[in-house]
Design an enzyme around this catalytic site. Structure first.
Site, PDB file in Angstrom:
ATOM      1  N   HIS A  15      30.451  43.302  44.469  1.00 25.20           N
ATOM      2  CA  HIS A  15      31.730  42.665  44.752  1.00 25.20           C
ATOM      3  C   HIS A  15      32.008  42.751  46.249  1.00 25.20           C
ATOM      4  O   HIS A  15      31.566  43.682  46.925  1.00 25.20           O
ATOM      5  CB  HIS A  15      32.822  43.402  43.969  1.00 25.20           C
ATOM      6  CG  HIS A  15      34.144  42.691  43.890  1.00 25.20           C
ATOM      7  ND1 HIS A  15      34.272  41.400  43.448  1.00 25.20           N
ATOM      8  CD2 HIS A  15      35.406  43.123  44.174  1.00 25.20           C
ATOM      9  CE1 HIS A  15      35.556  41.061  43.456  1.00 25.20           C
ATOM     10  NE2 HIS A  15      36.265  42.084  43.906  1.00 25.20           N
ATOM     11  N   CYS A  19      34.509  35.995  45.267  1.00 31.51           N
ATOM     12  CA  CYS A  19      35.166  37.087  45.988  1.00 31.51           C
ATOM     13  C   CYS A  19      34.714  37.133  47.447  1.00 31.51           C
ATOM     14  O   CYS A  19      35.476  37.513  48.337  1.00 31.51           O
ATOM     15  CB  CYS A  19      34.900  38.430  45.310  1.00 31.51           C
ATOM     16  SG  CYS A  19      33.153  38.852  45.149  1.00 31.51           S
ATOM     17  N   ASN A  78      40.696  44.563  47.585  1.00 34.61           N
ATOM     18  CA  ASN A  78      40.014  43.846  46.510  1.00 34.61           C
ATOM     19  C   ASN A  78      40.684  42.485  46.348  1.00 34.61           C
ATOM     20  O   ASN A  78      41.890  42.416  46.133  1.00 34.61           O
ATOM     21  CB  ASN A  78      40.130  44.652  45.211  1.00 34.61           C
ATOM     22  CG  ASN A  78      39.414  43.990  44.047  1.00 34.61           C
ATOM     23  OD1 ASN A  78      38.965  42.858  44.132  1.00 34.61           O
ATOM     24  ND2 ASN A  78      39.320  44.708  42.940  1.00 34.61           N
TER      25      ASN A  78
END
Length: 445
Positions: free
Chosen positions: A226, A68, A246
Site C-alpha cells: 500500500h 492508493c 493512509n
C-alpha cells in the site's frame, strides 16, 4: 440550460472502467451506474462545487479502486503545493466540462473530461471522493488520470513517484530500503539526513509498505502493498519521527508507539510538533526505527527550477538497442556528452540524472545508465571499471535515477542509457539536473 458535454473518448460505460470488458476486474463491478455531478449532489442535498475552501491531505479519500499510489501523491501535493496548478478549470460549471493537465514524458498535456461519475449501489461515487461532500475536484482529477491511462482499471497498482512526476513535472526516484547500499546508509544515519534535506528543499515524498494484498493489514495497522503520503520528517528532543497518511482516510492507522493514543505523546511533544491527535483520519506518526521495519520504499519527487534541467530524447531501435555492458553490442546504444562550460568546466559537477522509458503499451523494460570517463568520446565495446564514473541500477520501472559528483574534466563524460537486454526497443528521455553550467548533447555514431 445549455447542452451538457459528454466525452465520447471516455464515455460513461464499461469500456472506460475496464482494460478488457469481457474480463472485468471484480472490484470494479462495484460500479452500479453513472450520473451527472449535479444529480449526485442533488440527491445528497448538496450544491456541487469544484473546490470548497483550501485543499488539504485529509480531503483525499480512496474508493473501490486500487489507486492508493496516485491518491497518496495527490495528498502530498495538497500539503506542499497548489493543486490548482493541475486543475485548469477554475470552478464548477453546468456544462460539465473540465480540463486538467499532466506532465507526460516531460511535456504538459491537457486532459478534458465530463462530469459523469461512476456510482456504487448506494448511488455515491464508487471511487475517490473528497471528505468535503460538496467538492468535485478529486473525483474528476482521478477520472482525468484514468482517461490518460485508458481506463479506471489501468490505475490499479502503480508507484507514487510516477504520479508525483505526472502531477508536477519533477524528477522521480524510488529508494528501496532493502537494498544493501541503503542499509549501510540507514546504519550511518545518511538516509535519515537525506530525508530531512528532501523535506527542507520542498521535495515531495511518499512511502510503500511490503508486498502483499491491500486487503492484508498488519497487527499494528499497516496495510500491506500500500502507498502512503509522507507528510513530515522531524527530529525533536532526540526523537526521529515521520508523519504519514493512509489515503483510505479512516481508522486503519498505525497503532504502535507514537500512534494517536500512545503514551509517548507528552504535552511538550504535542506542542513542538503542533499535533492534535484525531482518531480515524488516516494520519499518524511513527518512529524512524519502526518505519524501517514496517515500510519498504520511499518515493521521491525532486522539484528543480527549469534553469537546472537539461533534457535530451533518444530511442533504442535496431542495432542501437545494444543492451547493457554485459553484451559486446552495448557500445551501439545512443550516447550523450555531458560537460561543464565556461568557468564550470574546471569544477566538480554535482548531478542528479533520470532515465524515463516510453512504455508504449508494453511492460517496463529493465533500464539503467552508465556514466563513463572517455574524454568526450563514444565508449568501447568493453567497459573497464576504471573508466566508470557513475551508474544507476537496472530496474523495470518507468523511470530510474542516480546521483553523483563528477570530478572536473573539461573534456566531459559520456552518458550511455541502455535497456538490460539487447533488442528491447522503445524511446526514452534523459534528464540531467545540476546547478553547474553544462551542455548535454548527443554524440554522433
Amino acid at each position: 440550460m445549455g447542452v451538457k458535454f459528454t466525452d465520447e473518448q471516455f464515455p460513461p460505460c464499461p469500456k472506460s472502467l475496464f482494460i478488457n470488458s469481457s474480463r472485468p476486474l471484480q472490484k470494479l463491478l462495484a460500479v452500479n451506474d453513472w450520473d451527472r455531478a449535479e444529480n449526485v449532489f442533488k440527491k445528497a442535498n448538496k450544491k456541487p462545487r469544484l473546490f470548497s475552501g483550501p485543499t488539504k491531505p485529509q480531503d483525499v479519500r480512496q474508493g473501490a479502486l486500487g489507486d492508493c499510489w496516485f491518491l497518496s501523491a495527490v495528498a502530498v501535493l495538497t500539503e506542499e503545493r497548489e493543486i490548482k496548478d493541475v486543475v485548469i478549470t477554475p470552478e464548477y460549471n453546468e456544462e460539465g466540462i473540465y480540463t486538467f493537465r499532466f506532465c507526460i514524458q516531460g511535456e504538459w498535456q491537457p486532459v478534458i473530461v465530463d462530469d459523469w461519475i461512476p456510482l456504487n449501489a448506494k448511488r455515491k461515487p464508487a471511487f475517490a471522493m473528497s471528505k468535503k461532500e460538496d467538492e468535485l475536484w478529486l473525483t474528476l482529477l482521478e477520472k482525468a488520470y484514468a482517461k490518460l491511462h485508458g481506463s479506471y482499471e489501468a490505475l490499479e497498482g502503480g508507484v507514487v513517484q510516477d504520479a508525483l512526476v505526472d502531477l508536477t513535472g519533477g524528477a522521480g526516484e524510488e529508494i528501496d530500503m532493502r537494498n544493501q547500499d541503503k542499509q549501510l546508509e540507514i546504519a550511518s544515519g545518511r538516509l535519515w539526513s537525506q530525508l530531512m534535506r528532501f523535506k527542507e528543499e520542498g521535495f515531495l515524498l511518499g512511502v510503500g509498505s511490503p508486498s502483499g494484498s491491500d486487503t492484508e493489514i498488519s497487527p499494528n495497522g499497516i496495510v500491506q502493498s500500500h502507498a502512503y503520503s509522507l507528510l513530515q520528517v522531524r527530529e525533536v528532543d532526540g526523537h526521529k519521527l515521520l508523519q504519514m497518511r493512509n489515503p483510505w482516510g479512516n481508522s486503519v492507522e498505525w497503532s504502535g508507539p507514537w500512534s494517536d493514543s500512545s503514551p509517548e505523546w507528552t504535552e511538550r511533544m504535542k506542542y513542538k510538533l503542533k499535533y492534535t491527535p484525531k482518531l480515524s483520519d488516516g494520519v499518524f506518526w511513527m518512529s524512524w526505527e519502526d518505519f524501517q521495519v514496517h515500510f519498504r520504499s520511499v518515493y521521491v519527487c525532486r522539484l528543480y527550477p527549469p534553469e537546472m534541467r537539461k533534457v535530451v530524447h533518444g530511442q533504442w531501435r535496431g542495432h542501437t538497442a545494444g543492451g547493457c555492458p554485459n553484451f559486446d553490442t552495448w557500445h551501439n546504444n545512443p550516447q550523450f556528452l555531458l560537460r561543464g562550460v565556461g568557468v564550470d568546466a574546471h569544477r566538480p559537477i554535482n548531478v542528479f540524472m533520470t532515465l524515463a522509458q516510453n512504455l508504449c503499451g508494453h511492460p517496463p523494460f529493465f533500464i539503467g545508465l552508465r556514466v563513463v570517463k572517455k574524454g568526450g568520446e563514444r565508449v568501447d565495446p568493453i567497459l573497464y571499471v576504471h573508466n566508470l564514473a557513475g551508474a544507476s541500477e537496472y530496474v523495470n520501472t518507468r523511470e530510474v535515477a542516480c546521483e553523483m559528483v563528477l570530478e572536473p574534466d573539461p573534456r566531459g563524460y559520456t552518458i550511455v542509457p541502455t535497456t538490460h537486454i539487447p533488442g528491447e526497443e522503445t524511446s526514452f528521455r534523459l534528464s540531467v539536473f545540476t546547478k553547474t553550467a553544462v551542455e548535454l548533447v548527443e554524440l554522433p555514431p
